[in-house]
Design a protein around this motif. Structure first.
Motif, PDB file in Angstrom:
ATOM      1  N   GLU A   1       0.826  -1.211   0.000  1.00 18.17           N
ATOM      2  CA  GLU A   1       0.000   0.000   0.000  1.00 18.17           C
ATOM      3  C   GLU A   1       0.860   1.262   0.000  1.00 18.17           C
ATOM      4  O   GLU A   1       0.653   2.159  -0.832  1.00 18.17           O
ATOM      5  CB  GLU A   1      -0.899  -0.018   1.244  1.00 18.17           C
ATOM      6  N   ILE A   2       1.832   1.338   0.903  1.00 21.98           N
ATOM      7  CA  ILE A   2       2.617   2.574   0.978  1.00 21.98           C
ATOM      8  C   ILE A   2       3.592   2.702  -0.188  1.00 21.98           C
ATOM      9  O   ILE A   2       3.868   3.809  -0.627  1.00 21.98           O
ATOM     10  CB  ILE A   2       3.329   2.753   2.344  1.00 21.98           C
ATOM     11  N   ARG A   3       4.072   1.574  -0.682  1.00 20.52           N
ATOM     12  CA  ARG A   3       4.956   1.647  -1.862  1.00 20.52           C
ATOM     13  C   ARG A   3       4.191   2.222  -3.049  1.00 20.52           C
ATOM     14  O   ARG A   3       4.638   3.156  -3.710  1.00 20.52           O
ATOM     15  CB  ARG A   3       5.522   0.265  -2.214  1.00 20.52           C
ATOM     16  N   LYS A   4       3.004   1.665  -3.295  1.00 23.89           N
ATOM     17  CA  LYS A   4       2.207   2.125  -4.434  1.00 23.89           C
ATOM     18  C   LYS A   4       1.739   3.567  -4.263  1.00 23.89           C
ATOM     19  O   LYS A   4       1.730   4.331  -5.219  1.00 23.89           O
ATOM     20  CB  LYS A   4       1.010   1.198  -4.647  1.00 23.89           C
ATOM     21  N   SER A   5       1.352   3.938  -3.032  1.00 23.39           N
ATOM     22  CA  SER A   5       0.873   5.305  -2.804  1.00 23.39           C
ATOM     23  C   SER A   5       1.993   6.332  -2.974  1.00 23.39           C
ATOM     24  O   SER A   5       1.733   7.512  -3.162  1.00 23.39           O
ATOM     25  CB  SER A   5       0.218   5.443  -1.431  1.00 23.39           C
ATOM     26  N   ASN A   6       3.237   5.857  -2.918  1.00 19.43           N
ATOM     27  CA  ASN A   6       4.385   6.736  -3.145  1.00 19.43           C
ATOM     28  C   ASN A   6       4.949   6.575  -4.553  1.00 19.43           C
ATOM     29  O   ASN A   6       6.052   7.036  -4.847  1.00 19.43           O
ATOM     30  CB  ASN A   6       5.465   6.471  -2.103  1.00 19.43           C
ATOM     31  N   ASN A   7       4.179   5.896  -5.398  1.00 14.63           N
ATOM     32  CA  ASN A   7       4.538   5.714  -6.816  1.00 14.63           C
ATOM     33  C   ASN A   7       5.937   5.130  -7.014  1.00 14.63           C
ATOM     34  O   ASN A   7       6.696   5.589  -7.867  1.00 14.63           O
ATOM     35  CB  ASN A   7       4.402   7.034  -7.587  1.00 14.63           C
ATOM     36  N   LEU A   8       6.251   4.127  -6.208  1.00 11.59           N
ATOM     37  CA  LEU A   8       7.538   3.442  -6.333  1.00 11.59           C
ATOM     38  C   LEU A   8       7.325   2.039  -6.896  1.00 11.59           C
ATOM     39  O   LEU A   8       6.343   1.367  -6.547  1.00 11.59           O
ATOM     40  CB  LEU A   8       8.221   3.305  -4.966  1.00 11.59           C
ATOM     41  N   THR A   9       8.235   1.605  -7.727  1.00 10.94           N
ATOM     42  CA  THR A   9       8.209   0.214  -8.178  1.00 10.94           C
ATOM     43  C   THR A   9       8.920  -0.633  -7.127  1.00 10.94           C
ATOM     44  O   THR A   9       9.630  -0.107  -6.252  1.00 10.94           O
ATOM     45  CB  THR A   9       8.937   0.053  -9.530  1.00 10.94           C
ATOM     46  N   GLN A  10       8.761  -1.929  -7.229  1.00 14.23           N
ATOM     47  CA  GLN A  10       9.485  -2.822  -6.326  1.00 14.23           C
ATOM     48  C   GLN A  10      10.990  -2.659  -6.507  1.00 14.23           C
ATOM     49  O   GLN A  10      11.742  -2.676  -5.528  1.00 14.23           O
ATOM     50  CB  GLN A  10       9.061  -4.271  -6.556  1.00 14.23           C
ATOM     51  N   THR A  11      11.416  -2.470  -7.739  1.00 13.20           N
ATOM     52  CA  THR A  11      12.846  -2.276  -8.023  1.00 13.20           C
ATOM     53  C   THR A  11      13.363  -1.012  -7.346  1.00 13.20           C
ATOM     54  O   THR A  11      14.423  -1.018  -6.710  1.00 13.20           O
ATOM     55  CB  THR A  11      13.085  -2.214  -9.545  1.00 13.20           C
ATOM     56  N   GLU A  12      12.614   0.090  -7.460  1.00 15.15           N
ATOM     57  CA  GLU A  12      13.028   1.355  -6.848  1.00 15.15           C
ATOM     58  C   GLU A  12      13.107   1.241  -5.326  1.00 15.15           C
ATOM     59  O   GLU A  12      14.076   1.700  -4.708  1.00 15.15           O
ATOM     60  CB  GLU A  12      12.059   2.476  -7.241  1.00 15.15           C
ATOM     61  N   LEU A  13      12.101   0.610  -4.727  1.00 13.45           N
ATOM     62  CA  LEU A  13      12.115   0.445  -3.274  1.00 13.45           C
ATOM     63  C   LEU A  13      13.271  -0.451  -2.852  1.00 13.45           C
ATOM     64  O   LEU A  13      13.934  -0.191  -1.853  1.00 13.45           O
ATOM     65  CB  LEU A  13      10.782  -0.116  -2.765  1.00 13.45           C
ATOM     66  N   GLY A  14      13.523  -1.490  -3.628  1.00 14.76           N
ATOM     67  CA  GLY A  14      14.651  -2.376  -3.341  1.00 14.76           C
ATOM     68  C   GLY A  14      15.965  -1.616  -3.319  1.00 14.76           C
ATOM     69  O   GLY A  14      16.802  -1.823  -2.428  1.00 14.76           O
ATOM     70  N   LYS A  15      16.151  -0.712  -4.273  1.00 11.25           N
ATOM     71  CA  LYS A  15      17.384   0.088  -4.316  1.00 11.25           C
ATOM     72  C   LYS A  15      17.500   0.985  -3.084  1.00 11.25           C
ATOM     73  O   LYS A  15      18.577   1.136  -2.518  1.00 11.25           O
ATOM     74  CB  LYS A  15      17.437   0.927  -5.587  1.00 11.25           C
ATOM     75  N   ILE A  16      16.395   1.558  -2.668  1.00 11.85           N
ATOM     76  CA  ILE A  16      16.376   2.422  -1.487  1.00 11.85           C
ATOM     77  C   ILE A  16      16.784   1.627  -0.242  1.00 11.85           C
ATOM     78  O   ILE A  16      17.532   2.109   0.603  1.00 11.85           O
ATOM     79  CB  ILE A  16      14.982   3.056  -1.296  1.00 11.85           C
ATOM     80  N   LEU A  17      16.296   0.394  -0.163  1.00 13.18           N
ATOM     81  CA  LEU A  17      16.547  -0.433   1.020  1.00 13.18           C
ATOM     82  C   LEU A  17      17.817  -1.272   0.908  1.00 13.18           C
ATOM     83  O   LEU A  17      18.242  -1.881   1.894  1.00 13.18           O
ATOM     84  CB  LEU A  17      15.350  -1.367   1.266  1.00 13.18           C
ATOM     85  N   GLY A  18      18.386  -1.343  -0.287  1.00 11.02           N
ATOM     86  CA  GLY A  18      19.578  -2.154  -0.486  1.00 11.02           C
ATOM     87  C   GLY A  18      19.288  -3.634  -0.628  1.00 11.02           C
ATOM     88  O   GLY A  18      20.095  -4.488  -0.262  1.00 11.02           O
ATOM     89  N   VAL A  19      18.108  -3.945  -1.177  1.00 10.79           N
ATOM     90  CA  VAL A  19      17.723  -5.336  -1.449  1.00 10.79           C
ATOM     91  C   VAL A  19      17.199  -5.422  -2.876  1.00 10.79           C
ATOM     92  O   VAL A  19      16.949  -4.413  -3.519  1.00 10.79           O
ATOM     93  CB  VAL A  19      16.650  -5.854  -0.450  1.00 10.79           C
ATOM     94  N   GLY A  20      17.002  -6.617  -3.350  1.00 10.73           N
ATOM     95  CA  GLY A  20      16.527  -6.797  -4.714  1.00 10.73           C
ATOM     96  C   GLY A  20      15.018  -6.729  -4.856  1.00 10.73           C
ATOM     97  O   GLY A  20      14.276  -6.811  -3.874  1.00 10.73           O
ATOM     98  N   LYS A  21      14.558  -6.593  -6.089  1.00 10.90           N
ATOM     99  CA  LYS A  21      13.129  -6.571  -6.413  1.00 10.90           C
ATOM    100  C   LYS A  21      12.438  -7.836  -5.916  1.00 10.90           C
ATOM    101  O   LYS A  21      11.328  -7.791  -5.400  1.00 10.90           O
ATOM    102  CB  LYS A  21      12.955  -6.429  -7.923  1.00 10.90           C
ATOM    103  N   THR A  22      13.120  -8.976  -6.056  1.00 10.13           N
ATOM    104  CA  THR A  22      12.548 -10.251  -5.624  1.00 10.13           C
ATOM    105  C   THR A  22      12.276 -10.256  -4.121  1.00 10.13           C
ATOM    106  O   THR A  22      11.250 -10.761  -3.666  1.00 10.13           O
ATOM    107  CB  THR A  22      13.490 -11.419  -5.988  1.00 10.13           C
ATOM    108  N   THR A  23      13.183  -9.645  -3.380  1.00  6.67           N
ATOM    109  CA  THR A  23      13.006  -9.574  -1.924  1.00  6.67           C
ATOM    110  C   THR A  23      11.782  -8.732  -1.577  1.00  6.67           C
ATOM    111  O   THR A  23      10.968  -9.124  -0.726  1.00  6.67           O
ATOM    112  CB  THR A  23      14.263  -8.995  -1.258  1.00  6.67           C
ATOM    113  N   ILE A  24      11.621  -7.602  -2.253  1.00  2.00           N
ATOM    114  CA  ILE A  24      10.445  -6.752  -2.021  1.00  2.00           C
ATOM    115  C   ILE A  24       9.179  -7.532  -2.370  1.00  2.00           C
ATOM    116  O   ILE A  24       8.195  -7.503  -1.625  1.00  2.00           O
ATOM    117  CB  ILE A  24      10.516  -5.442  -2.837  1.00  2.00           C
TER     118      ILE A  24
END
Length: 112
Positions: A10-33
């Protein structure tokens, strides 16, 4: 019951982030997200704190324990009066309640 997986998506989508983008922010991969969002894996405490700080929400909100996104004074004040349903009030009415509470606190603070 709202889960961490639900909240994260919910919060990822409401902030218009892809799983890949959030993964980069957190230092993990898209698969992990993806695994977090599908409930197949749970982020460790360090990741939960990073999420909390990045999205400016409490860890309790992330975990689905509260619907209050952060522990802002005003929102906490309303939550303390949970026997009254404030969520459907317009923001103007909520602001009046906050202002009145501040007024009463100040009035009695001065009398100490």
């Amino acid at each position: 019951m709202i889960t961490l997986a639900d909240r994260l998506k919910e919060i990822r989508k409401s902030n218009n982030l892809t799983q890949t983008e959030l993964g980069k922010i957190l230092g993990v991969g898209k698969t992990t997200i993806s695994m977090y969002e599908n409930g197949n894996s749970t982020p460790n405490d360090e990741i939960k704190l990073k999420l909390s700080e990045y999205f400016n929400v409490s860890v309790d909100f992330l975990l689905g324990k509260t619907n209050i996104k952060n522990h802002d004074y005003k929102e906490t004040t309303i939550a303390l009066h949970s026997d009254v349903d404030y969520k459907d009030l317009p923001q103007e009415a909520k602001d009046e309640i906050y202002n009145f509470i501040d007024y009463v606190k100040q009035k009695y603070k001065d009398k100490k």
